[in-house]
Design a protein around this motif. Structure first.
Motif, PDB file in Angstrom:
ATOM      1  N   HIS A  99      11.347 -12.123  -0.701  1.00 16.06           N
ATOM      2  CA  HIS A  99      11.412 -11.483  -2.102  1.00 16.06           C
ATOM      3  C   HIS A  99      10.045 -11.275  -2.692  1.00 16.06           C
ATOM      4  O   HIS A  99       9.277 -12.275  -2.607  1.00 16.06           O
ATOM      5  N   SER A 100       9.774 -10.550  -3.524  1.00 14.91           N
ATOM      6  CA  SER A 100       8.551 -10.268  -4.102  1.00 14.91           C
ATOM      7  C   SER A 100       7.991 -11.240  -4.731  1.00 14.91           C
ATOM      8  O   SER A 100       7.083 -11.596  -5.032  1.00 14.91           O
ATOM      9  N   GLY A 101       8.897 -12.061  -5.330  1.00 16.00           N
ATOM     10  CA  GLY A 101       8.631 -13.247  -6.390  1.00 16.00           C
ATOM     11  C   GLY A 101       8.230 -14.389  -5.318  1.00 16.00           C
ATOM     12  O   GLY A 101       7.458 -15.331  -6.224  1.00 16.00           O
ATOM     13  N   ASP A 102       8.531 -14.340  -4.275  1.00 17.32           N
ATOM     14  CA  ASP A 102       8.118 -15.665  -3.370  1.00 17.32           C
ATOM     15  C   ASP A 102       7.125 -15.221  -2.488  1.00 17.32           C
ATOM     16  O   ASP A 102       6.271 -16.091  -1.861  1.00 17.32           O
ATOM     17  N   SER A 103       6.770 -13.825  -2.398  1.00 20.29           N
ATOM     18  CA  SER A 103       5.429 -13.507  -1.444  1.00 20.29           C
ATOM     19  C   SER A 103       4.140 -13.661  -2.152  1.00 20.29           C
ATOM     20  O   SER A 103       4.014 -13.367  -3.375  1.00 20.29           O
ATOM     21  N   ALA A 104       3.132 -14.282  -1.372  1.00 22.33           N
ATOM     22  CA  ALA A 104       1.984 -14.110  -1.847  1.00 22.33           C
ATOM     23  C   ALA A 104       1.501 -12.804  -1.962  1.00 22.33           C
ATOM     24  O   ALA A 104       1.982 -11.833  -1.136  1.00 22.33           O
ATOM     25  N   CYS A 105       0.486 -12.275  -2.881  1.00 23.08           N
ATOM     26  CA  CYS A 105       0.102 -10.902  -2.801  1.00 23.08           C
ATOM     27  C   CYS A 105      -1.474 -10.917  -3.003  1.00 23.08           C
ATOM     28  O   CYS A 105      -2.032 -11.704  -3.808  1.00 23.08           O
ATOM     29  N   SER A 106      -1.910  -9.769  -2.712  1.00 23.79           N
ATOM     30  CA  SER A 106      -3.498  -9.603  -2.774  1.00 23.79           C
ATOM     31  C   SER A 106      -3.793  -8.446  -3.763  1.00 23.79           C
ATOM     32  O   SER A 106      -3.303  -7.304  -3.458  1.00 23.79           O
ATOM     33  N   LEU A 107      -4.622  -8.587  -4.534  1.00 21.55           N
ATOM     34  CA  LEU A 107      -5.102  -7.612  -5.604  1.00 21.55           C
ATOM     35  C   LEU A 107      -6.701  -7.441  -5.677  1.00 21.55           C
ATOM     36  O   LEU A 107      -7.289  -8.451  -5.731  1.00 21.55           O
ATOM     37  N   PRO A 108      -7.268  -6.392  -4.906  1.00 22.18           N
ATOM     38  CA  PRO A 108      -6.757  -5.248  -4.566  1.00 22.18           C
ATOM     39  C   PRO A 108      -6.120  -5.679  -3.029  1.00 22.18           C
ATOM     40  O   PRO A 108      -6.283  -6.509  -2.524  1.00 22.18           O
ATOM     41  N   PRO A 109      -5.482  -4.365  -2.520  1.00 23.52           N
ATOM     42  CA  PRO A 109      -4.742  -4.559  -1.077  1.00 23.52           C
ATOM     43  C   PRO A 109      -6.204  -4.878  -0.171  1.00 23.52           C
ATOM     44  O   PRO A 109      -7.415  -4.474  -0.298  1.00 23.52           O
ATOM     45  N   TYR A 110      -5.606  -5.794   0.895  1.00 22.34           N
ATOM     46  CA  TYR A 110      -6.565  -6.137   1.763  1.00 22.34           C
ATOM     47  C   TYR A 110      -6.726  -5.765   3.050  1.00 22.34           C
ATOM     48  O   TYR A 110      -7.567  -5.771   3.982  1.00 22.34           O
ATOM     49  N   SER A 111      -5.466  -4.852   3.451  1.00 22.97           N
ATOM     50  CA  SER A 111      -5.497  -4.300   4.756  1.00 22.97           C
ATOM     51  C   SER A 111      -5.066  -2.702   4.737  1.00 22.97           C
ATOM     52  O   SER A 111      -5.090  -2.163   5.605  1.00 22.97           O
ATOM     53  N   LEU A 112      -4.544  -2.261   3.769  1.00 23.33           N
ATOM     54  CA  LEU A 112      -4.115  -0.913   3.357  1.00 23.33           C
ATOM     55  C   LEU A 112      -5.515   0.198   3.448  1.00 23.33           C
ATOM     56  O   LEU A 112      -6.281  -0.178   3.118  1.00 23.33           O
ATOM     57  N   SER A 113      -5.291   1.227   4.098  1.00 22.38           N
ATOM     58  CA  SER A 113      -6.264   2.318   4.207  1.00 22.38           C
ATOM     59  C   SER A 113      -6.285   2.802   2.791  1.00 22.38           C
ATOM     60  O   SER A 113      -5.396   2.667   1.925  1.00 22.38           O
ATOM     61  N   ARG A 114      -7.543   3.248   2.537  1.00 24.34           N
ATOM     62  CA  ARG A 114      -7.965   3.952   1.165  1.00 24.34           C
ATOM     63  C   ARG A 114      -6.995   5.039   0.612  1.00 24.34           C
ATOM     64  O   ARG A 114      -6.406   5.293  -0.079  1.00 24.34           O
ATOM     65  N   GLU A 115      -6.664   6.009   2.016  1.00 26.78           N
ATOM     66  CA  GLU A 115      -5.701   6.842   1.805  1.00 26.78           C
ATOM     67  C   GLU A 115      -4.355   6.673   1.326  1.00 26.78           C
ATOM     68  O   GLU A 115      -3.849   7.293   0.605  1.00 26.78           O
ATOM     69  N   THR A 116      -3.830   5.489   2.204  1.00 30.80           N
ATOM     70  CA  THR A 116      -2.626   4.985   1.869  1.00 30.80           C
ATOM     71  C   THR A 116      -2.585   4.347   0.271  1.00 30.80           C
ATOM     72  O   THR A 116      -1.527   4.935  -0.446  1.00 30.80           O
ATOM     73  N   VAL A 117      -3.626   3.949  -0.164  1.00 33.98           N
ATOM     74  CA  VAL A 117      -3.648   3.326  -1.453  1.00 33.98           C
ATOM     75  C   VAL A 117      -3.714   4.716  -2.603  1.00 33.98           C
ATOM     76  O   VAL A 117      -3.022   4.825  -3.506  1.00 33.98           O
ATOM     77  N   ALA A 118      -4.426   5.644  -2.142  1.00 34.48           N
ATOM     78  CA  ALA A 118      -4.613   7.154  -3.012  1.00 34.48           C
ATOM     79  C   ALA A 118      -3.045   7.579  -3.367  1.00 34.48           C
ATOM     80  O   ALA A 118      -2.886   8.095  -4.232  1.00 34.48           O
ATOM     81  N   GLU A 119      -2.485   7.613  -1.978  1.00 34.86           N
ATOM     82  CA  GLU A 119      -1.113   8.195  -2.023  1.00 34.86           C
ATOM     83  C   GLU A 119      -0.174   7.400  -2.689  1.00 34.86           C
ATOM     84  O   GLU A 119       0.816   7.880  -3.604  1.00 34.86           O
ATOM     85  N   ILE A 120      -0.106   6.162  -2.719  1.00 33.62           N
ATOM     86  CA  ILE A 120       0.794   5.275  -3.672  1.00 33.62           C
ATOM     87  C   ILE A 120       0.395   5.441  -5.229  1.00 33.62           C
ATOM     88  O   ILE A 120       1.304   5.479  -5.991  1.00 33.62           O
ATOM     89  N   SER A 121      -0.679   5.630  -5.461  1.00 35.15           N
ATOM     90  CA  SER A 121      -1.268   5.788  -6.718  1.00 35.15           C
ATOM     91  C   SER A 121      -0.578   7.331  -7.084  1.00 35.15           C
ATOM     92  O   SER A 121      -0.239   7.249  -8.390  1.00 35.15           O
ATOM     93  N   ALA A 122      -0.720   8.147  -6.359  1.00 30.94           N
ATOM     94  CA  ALA A 122      -0.074   9.528  -6.691  1.00 30.94           C
ATOM     95  C   ALA A 122       1.224   9.544  -6.753  1.00 30.94           C
ATOM     96  O   ALA A 122       1.961  10.223  -7.721  1.00 30.94           O
ATOM     97  N   GLN A 123       2.033   8.745  -5.906  1.00 30.04           N
ATOM     98  CA  GLN A 123       3.526   8.715  -6.163  1.00 30.04           C
ATOM     99  C   GLN A 123       3.723   7.993  -7.381  1.00 30.04           C
ATOM    100  O   GLN A 123       4.826   8.368  -7.957  1.00 30.04           O
ATOM    101  N   THR A 124       3.060   7.164  -7.702  1.00 24.20           N
ATOM    102  CA  THR A 124       3.325   6.074  -8.965  1.00 24.20           C
ATOM    103  C   THR A 124       3.417   7.225 -10.339  1.00 24.20           C
ATOM    104  O   THR A 124       4.283   7.062 -11.174  1.00 24.20           O
ATOM    105  N   LYS A 125       2.297   7.817 -10.330  1.00 26.62           N
ATOM    106  CA  LYS A 125       2.112   8.761 -11.340  1.00 26.62           C
ATOM    107  C   LYS A 125       3.294   9.946 -11.110  1.00 26.62           C
ATOM    108  O   LYS A 125       3.792  10.274 -12.442  1.00 26.62           O
ATOM    109  N   ALA A 126       3.666  10.307 -10.126  1.00 25.07           N
ATOM    110  CA  ALA A 126       4.834  11.256 -10.192  1.00 25.07           C
ATOM    111  C   ALA A 126       5.879  10.722 -10.909  1.00 25.07           C
ATOM    112  O   ALA A 126       6.823  11.205 -11.413  1.00 25.07           O
ATOM    113  N   LEU A 127       6.281   9.362 -10.364  1.00 19.46           N
ATOM    114  CA  LEU A 127       7.412   8.895 -10.705  1.00 19.46           C
ATOM    115  C   LEU A 127       7.616   8.689 -12.218  1.00 19.46           C
ATOM    116  O   LEU A 127       8.604   8.844 -13.088  1.00 19.46           O
TER     117      LEU A 127
END
Length: 653
Positions: free
Chosen positions: A363-391
């Motif tokens: 569960h997301s509430g139980d998981s540790a998380c990193s800000l900013p992402p520590y292993s995702l590629s720059r392209e993946t992060v950019a695509e996630i940002s674009a999808q969030t804006k579209a939604l």
């Protein structure tokens, strides 16, 4: 009450419950009144119910919905009838001074009596708005605290109140939890200690006549009221109620993703055991099942077989038959990502993109998380940002929005979209120094993001912030510490530093799970984790001079990869065993991952012993990898402490 309905006498109930008989007599009176009302179901229904009996029912605390159930009619019908008869609640001030002197605290509660206090010590006629004639906004809180919902929403509500007051509105808070800051006497202009139900909120709105209601800061509890309040003629400020329904209704949600050409793991909804079994034929196991409109992953499970699915559906339908059960393909070993954003309907700012350290399925509430992402590629992060804006554009979000993604083999899947504040908003706000809940409130009240001149969210952070969950396991002897899709944490901490390893080490220290830099590491993992990644991690531990102790199966794999391992017995294999080592303080850190109910039960004693003897541990492979990275950094560099404001100053530069 149910025992009384089934014919048990008070003496027997008292013996079983030890509830004071005075309360039991009161409960019996309510049950007897229910019986009296229920007789009218077959004798004319609601129109035949005497006005005095309806008034008595309300005075006894029966909700419109309950009265409707007893009479076989809707909640709305009961509400209309009450209003026709003039049976309305009045509001009384909570006397916080115990009658010693006049109370000035703006605390109110409803009752079905003759008059209510409209100002400090004064009374006004029912129906007259207690506050002045200025513009008012009602903010709905999160209700009573429970696992999965807590202070993060209180934080958002307080910031919403402060923003409303700064903008010249009188802020009216509705919440029923006295242990929150939003219910402090000096936070809002007026506070109603009322349940977060359609009936109670509509009653307050009739009295106060506000400009509108903000319900996106209290979590899932007020969000469920969006559509019924809107249907009741209430103006919902911010994201439209229809957008909330599009995000919550799985069929409409799927249609929206299809329209935007976005990926989602296969899913279906089911209202019966047969529907669920038919759906899984297309989806395939493993699956995640959960009721819709739930909080904190409650009643969510990962299911691997038909029999387990039958058992789950029978339990879920016994609890609620109103909402369908959601069935989704479980994306094993995917990286989960949380995104918080603020939108004004035209522009959008990404507050933060957070990479979960534990894999999808925790569960997301139980998981540790990193800000900013520590292993995702720059392209993946950019695509996630674009999808969030579209939604955000498609839903017409106005205010805060949270999106959860899963990234697997380069593909991005959308898990869920929440057009409301999420539990990570305070974390992102503190990590960046930008009060996003306040910013969202200004947007909800009509201000544009362009006018706010917000340069960036967390995109340009020159440091790493780690959010770690805090668990109450030491307070509950016998509870398993293993993490899964149902939320168990009761708090959060943050570690912040220039790099991931040190930030993670700080977060672990803050959550009483201090990372060691020497000693022996115990490893026992499930078969799927016996991979080259495990061997590489063990080699890193060995390079630091740490000894590795493992149970036979794990040891056999590691030895085959050229790793030196000390073999230790499982508890059932005789002594000395791993628990003896834990008790003797011979283990510095425990890595224990399991698969299947039997393996989980067999290794429960290891995790319980770790808790009892305060040995730091992790129950996920991803958590173990992060811990090893932290060990390496702690051996290279001493932890430095500095105020969070210094990190914020670096962000502004």
């Amino acid at each position: 009450a149910e025992a009384l309905r089934r014919g048990m006498d008070l003496a027997e109930i008292y013996e079983l419950t030890r509830i004071d008989p005075w309360f039991l007599h009161n409960i019996r009176q309510i049950v007897e009144l229910e019986d009296k009302i229920g007789r009218f179901a077959a004798a004319g229904g609601l129109p035949a119910l005497p006005a005095e009996l309806l008034r008595q029912a309300k005075a006894y605390g029966l909700a419109d919905r309950r009265i409707g159930n007893l009479l076989g009619c809707t909640e709305d019908a009961v509400r209309r009838r009450r209003r026709e008869l003039g049976i309305l609640p009045v509001y009384k001030m909570v006397d916080t001074c115990a009658a010693e002197f006049k109370a000035y605290t703006p605390y109110f509660y409803s009752t079905y009596e003759k008059a209510y206090h409209g100002g400090p010590g004064g009374e006004t006629a029912a129906g007259q708005a207690p506050l002045g004639k200025g513009k008012k906004i009602v903010i709905l809180g999160s209700g009573p605290n429970r696992i999965g919902q807590g202070i993060e929403f209180d934080y958002c509500c307080v910031h919403a109140v402060l923003a409303c007051r700064e903008l010249g509105y009188e802020a009216i808070m509705v919440n029923c939890n006295p242990e929150t800051v939003s219910t402090d006497y000096d936070t809002a202009d007026r506070l109603y200690f009322e349940p977060l139900t359609t009936e109670d909120v509509l009653n307050i709105i009739e009295v106060e006549k506000p400009e509108g209601v903000i319900l996106q800061f209290g979590g899932q509890t007020p969000l469920k009221l969006a559509v019924p309040l809107w249907q009741g003629g209430v103006k919902i400020l911010g994201t439209p109620p229809d957008a909330v329904d599009r995000a919550e209704d799985r069929k409409r949600f799927r249609e929206m993703l299809h329209k935007l050409d976005l990926k989602q793991s296969q899913s279906a909804t089911a209202m019966s055991v047969e529907e669920a079994l038919a759906a899984v034929q297309d989806i395939g196991y493993p699956i995640i099942v959960r009721p819709s409109y739930v909080l904190g992953g409650r009643a969510m499970e990962i299911v691997y077989s038909d029999q387990s699915l039958r058992d789950y559906m029978q339990r879920a339908l016994a609890v609620s038959m109103e909402h369908p059960v959601l069935i989704e393909k479980y994306l094993e070993d995917a990286v989960e990502v949380d995104v918080d954003a603020v939108s004004d309907g035209t522009d959008m700012v990404i507050a933060g993109i957070m990479e979960h350290i534990e894999a999808a399925g925790i569960h997301s509430g139980d998981s540790a998380c990193s800000l900013p992402p520590y292993s995702l590629s720059r392209e993946t992060v950019a695509e996630i940002s674009a999808q969030t804006k579209a939604l955000a554009r498609e839903l017409g979000v106005c205010g805060l929005m949270n999106v959860q993604y899963a990234v697997k083999n380069g593909d991005i899947y959308i898990l869920e979209v929440n057009p409301r504040a999420s539990r990570t908003v305070p974390f992102v706000s503190k990590a960046t120094g930008i009060p996003f809940a306040k910013l969202a409130t200004r947007v909800i009240c009509g201000y544009s993001l362009a006018a706010e001149h917000l340069a960036t969210g967390a995109a340009a952070m020159p440091y790493v912030a780690i959010k770690e969950a805090v668990f109450p396991f030491n307070k509950f002897p016998g509870v398993d510490v293993i993490l899964g899709p149902e939320m168990k944490s009761t708090g959060e901490v943050m570690g912040i530093d220039e790099d991931f390893g040190l930030a993670f080490a700080k977060a672990q220290a803050a959550s009483n799970n201090r990372i060691p830099t020497a000693g022996r590491i115990f490893i026992s993992v499930k078969d799927r984790d016996k991979s080259p990644d495990l061997a590489a991690m063990a080699a890193r531990l060995q390079a630091m001079g740490m000894g590795i102790v493992a149970t036979r199966g794990t040891a056999r794999y590691l030895e085959g990869q050229g790793i030196m391992v000390e073999v230790i017995n499982k508890v059932g294999e005789g002594r000395p065993h791993v628990v003896d080592m834990i008790k003797n303080r011979e283990v510095a850190f425990i890595i224990n991952t399991v698969a299947g109910a039997q393996a989980q039960q067999d290794s429960l004693v290891i995790r319980r012993s770790a808790l009892q003897y305060r040995v730091p541990y992790t129950t996920t492979f991803a958590g173990a990898q992060a811990a090893v990275t932290a060990m390496e950094r702690l051996r290279e560099k001493e932890i430095q402490l500095k105020p969070i404001q210094e990190y914020h100053a670096a962000l502004k530069r």
